[in-house]
Design an enzyme around this catalytic site. Structure first.
Site, PDB file in Angstrom:
ATOM      1  N   GLU A 294       0.520  -1.275  -0.283  1.00  0.00           N
ATOM      2  CA  GLU A 294       0.193   0.169   0.360  1.00  0.00           C
ATOM      3  C   GLU A 294       0.656   1.510  -0.258  1.00  0.00           C
ATOM      4  O   GLU A 294       0.894   2.221   0.774  1.00  0.00           O
ATOM      5  CB  GLU A 294      -0.405  -0.055   1.417  1.00  0.00           C
ATOM      6  CG  GLU A 294      -0.345   0.211   2.706  1.00  0.00           C
ATOM      7  CD  GLU A 294       0.394  -1.421   3.125  1.00  0.00           C
ATOM      8  OE1 GLU A 294      -0.114  -2.354   2.425  1.00  0.00           O
ATOM      9  OE2 GLU A 294       0.229  -1.397   4.239  1.00  0.00           O
ATOM     10  N   HIS A 318      -8.108  -3.689  -1.082  1.00  0.00           N
ATOM     11  CA  HIS A 318      -7.435  -4.328  -0.031  1.00  0.00           C
ATOM     12  C   HIS A 318      -6.177  -2.593   0.059  1.00  0.00           C
ATOM     13  O   HIS A 318      -6.538  -2.055   1.227  1.00  0.00           O
ATOM     14  CB  HIS A 318      -6.607  -5.337  -0.030  1.00  0.00           C
ATOM     15  CG  HIS A 318      -5.857  -5.927   1.136  1.00  0.00           C
ATOM     16  ND1 HIS A 318      -6.618  -6.523   2.679  1.00  0.00           N
ATOM     17  CD2 HIS A 318      -4.803  -5.010   1.428  1.00  0.00           C
ATOM     18  CE1 HIS A 318      -5.335  -6.447   3.269  1.00  0.00           C
ATOM     19  NE2 HIS A 318      -4.518  -5.921   2.644  1.00  0.00           N
ATOM     20  N   GLU A 319      -5.147  -2.754  -0.861  1.00  0.00           N
ATOM     21  CA  GLU A 319      -4.131  -1.738  -1.056  1.00  0.00           C
ATOM     22  C   GLU A 319      -5.364  -0.488  -0.680  1.00  0.00           C
ATOM     23  O   GLU A 319      -4.661   0.303  -0.111  1.00  0.00           O
ATOM     24  CB  GLU A 319      -3.398  -2.269  -2.114  1.00  0.00           C
ATOM     25  CG  GLU A 319      -2.176  -3.590  -2.319  1.00  0.00           C
ATOM     26  CD  GLU A 319      -2.038  -3.859  -0.611  1.00  0.00           C
ATOM     27  OE1 GLU A 319      -1.908  -3.115  -0.129  1.00  0.00           O
ATOM     28  OE2 GLU A 319      -2.135  -5.207  -0.543  1.00  0.00           O
ATOM     29  N   HIS A 322      -6.130   0.384   2.463  1.00  0.00           N
ATOM     30  CA  HIS A 322      -5.009   1.034   3.574  1.00  0.00           C
ATOM     31  C   HIS A 322      -4.319   2.186   3.259  1.00  0.00           C
ATOM     32  O   HIS A 322      -4.183   2.737   4.414  1.00  0.00           O
ATOM     33  CB  HIS A 322      -3.749   0.122   3.571  1.00  0.00           C
ATOM     34  CG  HIS A 322      -3.271  -1.202   3.606  1.00  0.00           C
ATOM     35  ND1 HIS A 322      -3.373  -1.121   5.385  1.00  0.00           N
ATOM     36  CD2 HIS A 322      -3.054  -2.239   3.139  1.00  0.00           C
ATOM     37  CE1 HIS A 322      -2.833  -2.736   5.519  1.00  0.00           C
ATOM     38  NE2 HIS A 322      -2.571  -2.729   4.388  1.00  0.00           N
ATOM     39  N   GLU A 341      -3.871  -4.615   9.629  1.00  0.00           N
ATOM     40  CA  GLU A 341      -4.181  -5.599   7.858  1.00  0.00           C
ATOM     41  C   GLU A 341      -6.084  -5.909   8.844  1.00  0.00           C
ATOM     42  O   GLU A 341      -6.735  -6.365   7.463  1.00  0.00           O
ATOM     43  CB  GLU A 341      -3.563  -6.498   7.879  1.00  0.00           C
ATOM     44  CG  GLU A 341      -1.854  -6.469   7.905  1.00  0.00           C
ATOM     45  CD  GLU A 341      -1.809  -5.823   6.471  1.00  0.00           C
ATOM     46  OE1 GLU A 341      -3.018  -5.943   5.691  1.00  0.00           O
ATOM     47  OE2 GLU A 341      -0.999  -5.159   5.920  1.00  0.00           O
ATOM     48  N   ASP A 399       8.880  -9.865  10.043  1.00  0.00           N
ATOM     49  CA  ASP A 399       8.560 -10.892   8.705  1.00  0.00           C
ATOM     50  C   ASP A 399       8.694 -12.212   9.189  1.00  0.00           C
ATOM     51  O   ASP A 399       7.865 -12.764   8.349  1.00  0.00           O
ATOM     52  CB  ASP A 399       9.923 -10.838   7.714  1.00  0.00           C
ATOM     53  CG  ASP A 399       9.896  -9.779   6.861  1.00  0.00           C
ATOM     54  OD1 ASP A 399       8.949  -9.010   7.080  1.00  0.00           O
ATOM     55  OD2 ASP A 399      10.958  -8.928   5.930  1.00  0.00           O
ATOM     56  N   TYR A 407      -4.059 -11.292   9.684  1.00  0.00           N
ATOM     57  CA  TYR A 407      -5.410  -9.913   8.551  1.00  0.00           C
ATOM     58  C   TYR A 407      -6.754 -11.001   9.844  1.00  0.00           C
ATOM     59  O   TYR A 407      -7.873 -10.031   9.525  1.00  0.00           O
ATOM     60  CB  TYR A 407      -5.311 -11.387   7.338  1.00  0.00           C
ATOM     61  CG  TYR A 407      -4.228 -10.666   7.210  1.00  0.00           C
ATOM     62  CD1 TYR A 407      -2.748 -10.601   6.882  1.00  0.00           C
ATOM     63  CD2 TYR A 407      -4.082  -9.499   5.590  1.00  0.00           C
ATOM     64  CE1 TYR A 407      -1.508 -10.142   6.607  1.00  0.00           C
ATOM     65  CE2 TYR A 407      -3.297  -9.173   5.042  1.00  0.00           C
ATOM     66  CZ  TYR A 407      -1.867  -9.353   5.938  1.00  0.00           C
ATOM     67  OH  TYR A 407      -0.525  -8.504   4.635  1.00  0.00           O
TER      68      TYR A 407
HETATM   69  N1  BES Z   1       0.871  -4.441   3.627  1.00  0.00           N
HETATM   70  C1  BES Z   1       0.842  -5.800   3.516  1.00  0.00           C
HETATM   71  C2  BES Z   1       1.734  -6.208   2.727  1.00  0.00           C
HETATM   72  C3  BES Z   1       3.517  -7.187   3.710  1.00  0.00           C
HETATM   73  C4  BES Z   1       3.183  -7.085   4.546  1.00  0.00           C
HETATM   74  C5  BES Z   1       4.521  -6.630   2.833  1.00  0.00           C
HETATM   75  C6  BES Z   1       3.826  -6.858   5.884  1.00  0.00           C
HETATM   76  C7  BES Z   1       5.086  -6.884   4.026  1.00  0.00           C
HETATM   77  C8  BES Z   1       4.871  -7.360   5.287  1.00  0.00           C
HETATM   78  C9  BES Z   1      -0.189  -5.980   2.517  1.00  0.00           C
HETATM   79  O1  BES Z   1      -1.308  -4.947   2.027  1.00  0.00           O
HETATM   80  C10 BES Z   1      -0.782  -7.193   1.823  1.00  0.00           C
HETATM   81  O2  BES Z   1      -1.796  -7.356   2.750  1.00  0.00           O
HETATM   82  N2  BES Z   1      -1.330  -7.635   0.565  1.00  0.00           N
HETATM   83  C11 BES Z   1      -1.969  -8.573   0.711  1.00  0.00           C
HETATM   84  C12 BES Z   1      -3.057  -8.601  -0.511  1.00  0.00           C
HETATM   85  C13 BES Z   1      -4.397  -9.228   0.407  1.00  0.00           C
HETATM   86  C14 BES Z   1      -4.336  -9.863   1.186  1.00  0.00           C
HETATM   87  C15 BES Z   1      -5.315  -8.932  -0.687  1.00  0.00           C
HETATM   88  C16 BES Z   1      -0.958  -9.919  -0.289  1.00  0.00           C
HETATM   89  O3  BES Z   1       0.589  -9.863  -0.229  1.00  0.00           O
HETATM   90  O4  BES Z   1      -0.321 -11.264  -0.195  1.00  0.00           O
HETATM   91 ZN    ZN Z   2      -2.713  -5.209   3.510  1.00  0.00          ZN
END
Ligand code: BES
Ligand code: ZN
Length: 640
Positions: A294, A318-319, A322, A341, A399, A407
């Site tokens: 996002e 989703h994004e 955010h 999330e 990480d 989520y």
């Molecule tokens: N912010 C996250 C991606 C992220 C989280 C990157 C933690 C690094 C560390 C992003 O908003 C996300 O949740 N992406 C999901 C998409 C989905 C839930 C629609 C993904 O990457 O799968």
């Molecule tokens: Zn997210």
């Protein structure tokens, strides 16, 4: 399902783990100084694969008399520091404190003009190194048209420190100016303020333009983002564009042009007007390790969302969500990641319900989410710390804690609260919360107290909220209570899966698989069907996998959500016909959501092929994904 209440001892342990400063994953002394503004003057050097330039931070002194400024860095080269333009003493720790990097300590002395002032600016002369974990560099051969190199960043959770020295914590927000020099078009997480000042190249190198951006809304460091390459753009709405390689542009435009603006308007109705002026999407090369990220102004997205059927636009919902949850109101530390999330998933599903005008799609998406939650809980184990809503990350790498749990457990709590106080009342709380914490950071305790305070004068709602077992929601490991899902859209998928199960168990049945079985399914209904098959206690037989593949043509689908799940079923079944295609998929798609299950399955089936796949595609994968695969491999080999 009733949640097992959390024990008093666990609550006491959790209470004892509350710490100051409230983010344990930064080495900066951000309670003594606070970044107000960040200016990044960087030149992108594609040959050397590094950024080089000056980072200027404007810092406010919070602790009187504090002379040391400690910043986060990770694998950065620092060649000089100045305060207000006058050289300053600094020390870059010579050994790393894993996994947080090397703190940079800067001394403010009496000879510095700003010594007694409440605000000062530090200039840091810096370049990134080959070990940088935030950047991926692609050679021209690794891009679709093979003409130009490409680079992009991914800073969440704690990789910003390997791009620039900073207070790398979501508890600090800064405005940003980006002055980025590159031979190719640049995007950054700010509003473009123009490209200018061409400088011819020397020694056969191409010339460069200066691309400038301004981010007037204070944002946390993890939203710092850059990309540069052969980029083209097209309009997908009145305030939205899509950016990608010129060859991919038309497909990307088609994928997003129908939904982007309706999504923004739906979100505005649920929360309040969009604050960031424009909402754009950058579609990255296939090694982008996430579905979406996002970054303000430009959501970074995997090309796997461009599936040619508009079936993965939920990633955009989703994004976009955010923009409120995460980007305006940020989790104060990664221990409270569910506030980013969980809220975002909650809003994403509300947006979908609003756009489709029905609640069934919301339930259907939550059913898919529940499966992801079950998989994550199974992967960690039901009692694992990382299955809690509020986690203890002291000494840990955020990480490593990443999973679907924040989520899904997070959005389940919010949905539970919506039902508890009633939708109309809850809907008045949503804008209140996002106004209260706008441009600030928030933790779980503040969330709870803001909610309780909002409903204080409403006796009925207040009673329910006070009686809620908050400690169990926050600190109990494992599953939350399962919501009462409306399974209307999922039932057909379950019924078809039941037919396959009967076949698999050799029960006599008149079911004969045919292409028409799934002709009225949306791609996500096929996802639910495939996921149901994955939960069979007895894996599908290899011959049935092959029959499914030829009848439903999953492996030729452009939708990787389907292909990857089908291969995972094939691998579970030890169906050799999917080994090679699985390895090929791993060489084409670097999104970790797909890499994780397919690589795991392949290791279990054919370890040598899995190892070769990792080795042969080492340069294709993003550093974050490569690290994850290496860790998976080590763990697998140890466990054998
Ligand atoms: N912010 C996250 C991606 C992220 C989280 C990157 C933690 C690094 C560390 C992003 O908003 C996300 O949740 N992406 C999901 C998409 C989905 C839930 C629609 C993904 O990457 O799968
Ligand atoms: Zn997210």
């Amino acid at each position: 399902m009733v949640m097992r209440p959390v024990s008093d001892a666990a609550v006491e342990r959790a209470a004892a783990s509350i710490h100051q400063p409230r983010d344990p994953n930064t080495l900066s002394n951000y309670n003594a100084w606070r970044t107000k503004h960040t200016k990044a003057d960087y030149e992108i050097d594609f040959d050397a694969k590094r950024l080089k330039g000056i980072i200027e931070l404007t810092l406010e002194r919070l602790a009187k008399g504090e002379r040391k400024i400690i910043l986060d860095t990770s694998y950065l080269d620092i060649s000089g520091v100045a305060i207000g333009g006058l050289r300053a003493k600094y020390n870059l720790a010579s050994s790393r404190i894993e996994p947080y990097g090397s703190p940079l300590t800067i001394e403010v002395e009496e000879r510095h003009a700003s010594f007694r002032q409440s605000e000062l600016t530090v200039q840091i002369f810096v370049q990134t190194t080959n070990d940088c974990t935030a950047l991926q560099w692609l050679t021209p051969e690794q891009t679709t048209n093979k003409k130009h190199p490409y680079m992009f960043s991914q800073c969440q959770a704690i990789h910003a420190r390997s791009l620039l020295p900073c207070q790398d914590t979501p508890d600090v927000k800064s405005k940003y100016t980006f002055n980025i020099r590159s031979p190719l078009p640049v995007l950054a997480s700010g509003l473009p303020t123009g490209a200018r000042d061409f400088q011819p190249g020397k020694d056969g190198k191409p010339g460069t333009l200066l691309y400038t951006f301004n981010q007037p809304i204070p944002m946390p460091s993890y939203l710092f983002a850059l990309a540069s390459g052969d980029l083209a753009c097209a309009s997908v709405g009145p305030r939205s564009t899509v950016w990608t390689g010129p060859e991919e542009l038309k497909d990307c435009q088609w994928e997003f042009e129908e939904d982007t603006e309706p999504f923004i308007q739906a979100a505005e109705k649920i929360v309040y007007p969009y604050a960031w002026t424009t909402y754009n999407v950058l579609v990255l090369p296939p090694s982008f390790p996430y579905g979406g990220m996002e970054n303000p102004q430009y959501t970074f997205a995997t090309p796997t969302v461009v599936s040619g059927d508009r079936q993965n636009v939920d990633v955009v919902a989703h994004e976009l969500a955010h923009s409120w949850s995460g980007n305006l109101v940020s989790n104060a530390s990664w221990e409270h990641f569910w506030l980013n999330e969980g809220w975002t998933v909650y809003l994403e599903r509300r947006i979908q319900a609003e756009v489709h005008g029905n609640e069934q799609v919301r339930h259907f998406s939550a059913i898919i989410g529940w499966k992801a939650l079950s998989d994550s809980i199974a992967q960690f184990g039901e009692d694992h710390e990382f299955t809690k809503l509020v986690v203890d990350l002291k000494g840990k790498d955020p990480d490593d804690a990443f999973s679907s749990i924040p989520y899904e457990k997070g959005s389940t709590l919010l949905w539970h609260l919506e039902r508890l106080v009633g939708k109309d009342k809850w809907d008045r709380f949503i804008p209140h919360y996002f106004t209260e914490y706008k441009e600030r950071s928030v933790d779980s305790y503040e969330f709870k107290s803001t909610l309780l305070a909002f409903f204080e004068s409403d006796a009925a709602a207040s009673k329910k909220l006070n009686e809620l077992d908050w400690d169990t929601w926050f600190y109990q490991a494992g599953f939350p209570p399962k919501p009462d899902f409306d399974t209307t859209l999922a039932d057909q998928c379950y019924e078809l899966a039941d037919e396959w199960q009967a076949l698999n168990e050799g029960k006599s049945t008149d079911f004969r698989p045919k292409a028409d079985d799934i002709k009225d399914f949306t791609a996500n209904q096929s996802v639910v069907f495939l996921e149901r098959i994955q939960t069979f206690s007895e894996p599908l037989s290899p011959s049935l996998v092959e029959q499914m593949g030829s009848t439903y043509a999953f492996s030729s689908s452009k939708n990787v959500e389907l292909v990857s799940r089908f291969y995972t079923i094939g691998l579970q079944a030890r169906d050799q016909s999917v080994y090679k295609p699985s390895a090929e998929l791993l060489g084409k798609v670097g999104r970790m959501k797909f890499v994780r299950p397919v690589f795991k399955g392949l290791m279990e089936c054919d370890l040598e092929l899995a190892k070769d796949t990792l080795k042969n595609n080492k340069d294709f994968y993003h550093p974050i994904c490569r690290n994850m695969m290496q860790k998976m491999l080590e763990r697998f080999e140890k466990g054998k």
